[in-house]
Design a protein around this motif. Structure first.
Motif, PDB file in Angstrom:
ATOM      1  N   GLN A 122       0.823  -1.208   0.000  1.00 45.90           N
ATOM      2  CA  GLN A 122       0.000   0.000   0.000  1.00 45.90           C
ATOM      3  C   GLN A 122       0.860   1.262   0.000  1.00 45.90           C
ATOM      4  OE1 GLN A 122      -2.389  -0.706   3.522  1.00 45.90           O
ATOM      5  NE2 GLN A 122      -4.005  -1.640   2.274  1.00 45.90           N
ATOM      6  N   GLY A 123       2.175   1.077  -0.236  1.00 46.68           N
ATOM      7  CA  GLY A 123       3.065   2.221  -0.307  1.00 46.68           C
ATOM      8  C   GLY A 123       3.503   2.764   1.048  1.00 46.68           C
ATOM      9  N   ILE A 124       3.356   1.967   2.095  1.00 40.67           N
ATOM     10  CA  ILE A 124       3.713   2.402   3.448  1.00 40.67           C
ATOM     11  C   ILE A 124       4.857   1.522   3.938  1.00 40.67           C
ATOM     12  CG2 ILE A 124       2.893   2.666   5.827  1.00 40.67           C
ATOM     13  CD1 ILE A 124       0.024   2.863   4.578  1.00 40.67           C
ATOM     14  N   GLU A 125       5.883   2.130   4.485  1.00 40.84           N
ATOM     15  CA  GLU A 125       7.018   1.386   5.022  1.00 40.84           C
ATOM     16  C   GLU A 125       6.905   1.304   6.546  1.00 40.84           C
ATOM     17  OE1 GLU A 125       9.568  -0.317   3.570  1.00 40.84           O
ATOM     18  OE2 GLU A 125       8.554   0.078   1.671  1.00 40.84           O
ATOM     19  N   ILE A 126       6.908   0.085   7.048  1.00 35.97           N
ATOM     20  CA  ILE A 126       6.961  -0.147   8.494  1.00 35.97           C
ATOM     21  C   ILE A 126       8.067  -1.165   8.749  1.00 35.97           C
ATOM     22  CG2 ILE A 126       4.505   0.398   8.802  1.00 35.97           C
ATOM     23  CD1 ILE A 126       4.003  -2.625   9.179  1.00 35.97           C
ATOM     24  N   PRO A 127       8.551  -1.257   9.972  1.00 31.56           N
ATOM     25  CA  PRO A 127       9.600  -2.243  10.258  1.00 31.56           C
ATOM     26  C   PRO A 127       9.144  -3.663   9.918  1.00 31.56           C
ATOM     27  CG  PRO A 127       9.397  -0.686  12.070  1.00 31.56           C
ATOM     28  CD  PRO A 127       8.240  -0.423  11.137  1.00 31.56           C
ATOM     29  N   GLY A 128      10.114  -4.477   9.508  1.00 30.11           N
ATOM     30  CA  GLY A 128       9.829  -5.858   9.136  1.00 30.11           C
ATOM     31  C   GLY A 128       9.127  -6.622  10.246  1.00 30.11           C
ATOM     32  N   ASN A 129       8.177  -7.466   9.852  1.00 35.04           N
ATOM     33  CA  ASN A 129       7.308  -8.154  10.788  1.00 35.04           C
ATOM     34  C   ASN A 129       6.767  -9.380  10.075  1.00 35.04           C
ATOM     35  OD1 ASN A 129       4.437  -8.689  11.606  1.00 35.04           O
ATOM     36  ND2 ASN A 129       4.977  -7.221  13.204  1.00 35.04           N
ATOM     37  N   ARG A 130       7.090 -10.570  10.559  1.00 36.33           N
ATOM     38  CA  ARG A 130       6.600 -11.784   9.907  1.00 36.33           C
ATOM     39  C   ARG A 130       6.276 -12.835  10.963  1.00 36.33           C
ATOM     40  NH1 ARG A 130       6.444 -13.570   4.817  1.00 36.33           N
ATOM     41  NH2 ARG A 130       7.695 -11.803   4.162  1.00 36.33           N
ATOM     42  N   VAL A 131       5.127 -13.471  10.787  1.00 37.81           N
ATOM     43  CA  VAL A 131       4.697 -14.593  11.623  1.00 37.81           C
ATOM     44  C   VAL A 131       4.785 -15.846  10.763  1.00 37.81           C
ATOM     45  CG1 VAL A 131       2.780 -15.586  12.919  1.00 37.81           C
ATOM     46  CG2 VAL A 131       3.155 -13.109  12.954  1.00 37.81           C
ATOM     47  N   LEU A 132       5.467 -16.857  11.266  1.00 38.31           N
ATOM     48  CA  LEU A 132       5.628 -18.117  10.542  1.00 38.31           C
ATOM     49  C   LEU A 132       5.006 -19.243  11.355  1.00 38.31           C
ATOM     50  CD1 LEU A 132       8.485 -16.324  10.239  1.00 38.31           C
ATOM     51  CD2 LEU A 132       8.885 -18.104   8.580  1.00 38.31           C
ATOM     52  N   GLY A 133       3.988 -19.890  10.810  1.00 38.68           N
ATOM     53  CA  GLY A 133       3.306 -20.993  11.475  1.00 38.68           C
ATOM     54  C   GLY A 133       4.002 -22.307  11.153  1.00 38.68           C
ATOM     55  N   VAL A 134       4.330 -23.059  12.185  1.00 41.23           N
ATOM     56  CA  VAL A 134       5.134 -24.270  12.040  1.00 41.23           C
ATOM     57  C   VAL A 134       4.411 -25.445  12.691  1.00 41.23           C
ATOM     58  CG1 VAL A 134       7.341 -25.330  12.678  1.00 41.23           C
ATOM     59  CG2 VAL A 134       7.248 -22.886  12.061  1.00 41.23           C
ATOM     60  N   TYR A 135       4.356 -26.566  11.966  1.00 40.80           N
ATOM     61  CA  TYR A 135       3.754 -27.771  12.527  1.00 40.80           C
ATOM     62  C   TYR A 135       4.110 -28.945  11.636  1.00 40.80           C
ATOM     63  CZ  TYR A 135       0.599 -29.200  16.280  1.00 40.80           C
ATOM     64  OH  TYR A 135       0.075 -29.704  17.441  1.00 40.80           O
ATOM     65  N   ARG A 136       3.585 -30.114  11.984  1.00 41.07           N
ATOM     66  CA  ARG A 136       3.790 -31.315  11.190  1.00 41.07           C
ATOM     67  C   ARG A 136       2.601 -32.224  11.439  1.00 41.07           C
ATOM     68  NH1 ARG A 136       9.251 -33.808  12.714  1.00 41.07           N
ATOM     69  NH2 ARG A 136       8.006 -35.251  13.955  1.00 41.07           N
ATOM     70  N   ASN A 137       2.216 -32.994  10.447  1.00 41.53           N
ATOM     71  CA  ASN A 137       0.975 -33.760  10.534  1.00 41.53           C
ATOM     72  C   ASN A 137       0.963 -34.794  11.654  1.00 41.53           C
ATOM     73  OD1 ASN A 137      -0.823 -36.256   9.382  1.00 41.53           O
ATOM     74  ND2 ASN A 137      -1.727 -34.222   9.065  1.00 41.53           N
ATOM     75  N   ASP A 138       2.081 -35.438  11.938  1.00 41.25           N
ATOM     76  CA  ASP A 138       2.063 -36.422  13.025  1.00 41.25           C
ATOM     77  C   ASP A 138       1.787 -35.748  14.368  1.00 41.25           C
ATOM     78  OD1 ASP A 138       4.731 -35.386  12.519  1.00 41.25           O
ATOM     79  OD2 ASP A 138       5.498 -36.816  13.985  1.00 41.25           O
ATOM     80  N   PHE A 139       2.274 -34.520  14.540  1.00 40.46           N
ATOM     81  CA  PHE A 139       1.961 -33.782  15.762  1.00 40.46           C
ATOM     82  C   PHE A 139       0.486 -33.368  15.776  1.00 40.46           C
ATOM     83  CE2 PHE A 139       6.603 -32.990  15.597  1.00 40.46           C
ATOM     84  CZ  PHE A 139       6.931 -33.596  16.803  1.00 40.46           C
ATOM     85  N   ALA A 140      -0.037 -33.021  14.618  1.00 42.24           N
ATOM     86  CA  ALA A 140      -1.457 -32.659  14.541  1.00 42.24           C
ATOM     87  C   ALA A 140      -2.334 -33.837  14.953  1.00 42.24           C
ATOM     88  CB  ALA A 140      -1.801 -32.195  13.122  1.00 42.24           C
ATOM     89  N   ARG A 141      -2.001 -35.013  14.485  1.00 40.89           N
ATOM     90  CA  ARG A 141      -2.786 -36.198  14.849  1.00 40.89           C
ATOM     91  C   ARG A 141      -2.712 -36.482  16.345  1.00 40.89           C
ATOM     92  NH1 ARG A 141      -0.036 -38.126  10.319  1.00 40.89           N
ATOM     93  NH2 ARG A 141       1.121 -39.608  11.615  1.00 40.89           N
ATOM     94  N   VAL A 164       9.146 -12.917  13.805  1.00 41.41           N
ATOM     95  CA  VAL A 164      10.381 -12.194  13.511  1.00 41.41           C
ATOM     96  C   VAL A 164      10.029 -10.721  13.381  1.00 41.41           C
ATOM     97  CG1 VAL A 164      12.321 -11.898  11.919  1.00 41.41           C
ATOM     98  CG2 VAL A 164      11.365 -14.193  12.324  1.00 41.41           C
ATOM     99  N   THR A 165      10.707  -9.885  14.163  1.00 40.76           N
ATOM    100  CA  THR A 165      10.448  -8.447  14.133  1.00 40.76           C
ATOM    101  C   THR A 165      11.746  -7.688  13.906  1.00 40.76           C
ATOM    102  OG1 THR A 165      10.591  -8.433  16.559  1.00 40.76           O
ATOM    103  CG2 THR A 165       8.386  -8.509  15.594  1.00 40.76           C
ATOM    104  N   GLU A 166      11.647  -6.645  13.111  1.00 38.73           N
ATOM    105  CA  GLU A 166      12.799  -5.791  12.834  1.00 38.73           C
ATOM    106  C   GLU A 166      12.904  -4.722  13.909  1.00 38.73           C
ATOM    107  OE1 GLU A 166      14.745  -3.608   8.958  1.00 38.73           O
ATOM    108  OE2 GLU A 166      12.552  -3.653   9.125  1.00 38.73           O
ATOM    109  N   ASP A 167      14.100  -4.566  14.448  1.00 37.82           N
ATOM    110  CA  ASP A 167      14.344  -3.579  15.496  1.00 37.82           C
ATOM    111  C   ASP A 167      14.807  -2.263  14.865  1.00 37.82           C
ATOM    112  OD1 ASP A 167      13.820  -5.694  17.295  1.00 37.82           O
ATOM    113  OD2 ASP A 167      15.927  -6.303  17.220  1.00 37.82           O
ATOM    114  N   GLU A 168      14.730  -1.179  15.620  1.00 37.45           N
ATOM    115  CA  GLU A 168      15.103   0.142  15.111  1.00 37.45           C
ATOM    116  C   GLU A 168      16.530   0.206  14.607  1.00 37.45           C
ATOM    117  OE1 GLU A 168      14.171   3.427  17.641  1.00 37.45           O
ATOM    118  OE2 GLU A 168      12.107   2.766  17.926  1.00 37.45           O
ATOM    119  N   ALA A 169      17.427  -0.550  15.216  1.00 34.34           N
ATOM    120  CA  ALA A 169      18.841  -0.514  14.821  1.00 34.34           C
ATOM    121  C   ALA A 169      19.112  -1.311  13.548  1.00 34.34           C
ATOM    122  CB  ALA A 169      19.708  -1.036  15.959  1.00 34.34           C
ATOM    123  N   GLY A 170      18.082  -1.990  13.008  1.00 33.27           N
ATOM    124  CA  GLY A 170      18.248  -2.758  11.785  1.00 33.27           C
ATOM    125  C   GLY A 170      18.459  -4.238  12.021  1.00 33.27           C
ATOM    126  N   SER A 171      18.633  -4.640  13.267  1.00 34.73           N
ATOM    127  CA  SER A 171      18.732  -6.063  13.569  1.00 34.73           C
ATOM    128  C   SER A 171      17.316  -6.609  13.777  1.00 34.73           C
ATOM    129  CB  SER A 171      19.605  -6.284  14.809  1.00 34.73           C
ATOM    130  OG  SER A 171      19.058  -5.608  15.914  1.00 34.73           O
TER     131      SER A 171
END
Length: 160
Positions: free
Chosen positions: A71-90, A109-116
């Motif tokens: 949308q043309g807006i820059e915000i710090p990096g931000n990502r949610v990653l969902g992790v699982y496996r079918n044997d655990f689901a069962r 995973v979140t981006e901090d002000e210092a770039g890390s």
């Protein structure tokens, strides 16, 4: 008419204001928080590789920063990653159908002000805690197995 102009100016001003974040994540009950020296995208890549190396599935991903960029807006990096496996689901569903709403379990995973970037997650034991009475020993064992796997993924992702 004048009121409309004032309201429009206020709304436009708020929309056009630079984005400010609430600050870095800090430890909280049930969370594991790992500040890292890695840049945001490097940590996302390292986490993705660690998930695969630990033989888990990357089931979902969502990124507010990617959506904002679209949308043309820059915000710090931000990502949610969902992790699982079918044997655990069962195993989870055998112990507690209600616990199924918590799957997949997420890394953040979140981006901090210092770039890390920071890697965070709720421990699987914490995520499944509300279902332990129903799920009993089977759900507790599953959560403990996942605790070890999630810690191994995190350690692999943040290792120098």
């Amino acid at each position: 008419m004048r009121l409309r102009l004032v309201l429009f100016a206020m709304i436009f001003g708020l929309c056009a204001a630079p984005f400010a974040t609430a600050g870095p994540l800090s430890a909280r009950e049930g969370w594991t928080v790992h500040p890292t020296p890695f840049a945001y995208q490097a940590l996302v890549d390292r986490l993705t590789a660690a998930i695969m190396a630990e033989k888990m599935g990357l089931v979902t991903q969502a990124s507010a920063s990617d959506g904002a960029r679209g949308q043309g807006i820059e915000i710090p990096g931000n990502r949610v990653l969902g992790v699982y496996r079918n044997d655990f689901a069962r195993r989870m569903l055998k112990a507690s159908v209600a616990a199924g709403i918590e799957a997949p379990i997420r890394f953040y995973v979140t981006e901090d002000e210092a770039g890390s970037a920071t890697l965070s997650y709720k421990t699987p034991s914490h995520v499944f805690a509300p279902y332990m009475e129903e799920g009993g020993a089977e759900l507790k064992a599953l959560a403990e197995d996942l605790d070890a796997i999630f810690e191994a993924i995190a350690q692999r992702a943040i290792a120098p």
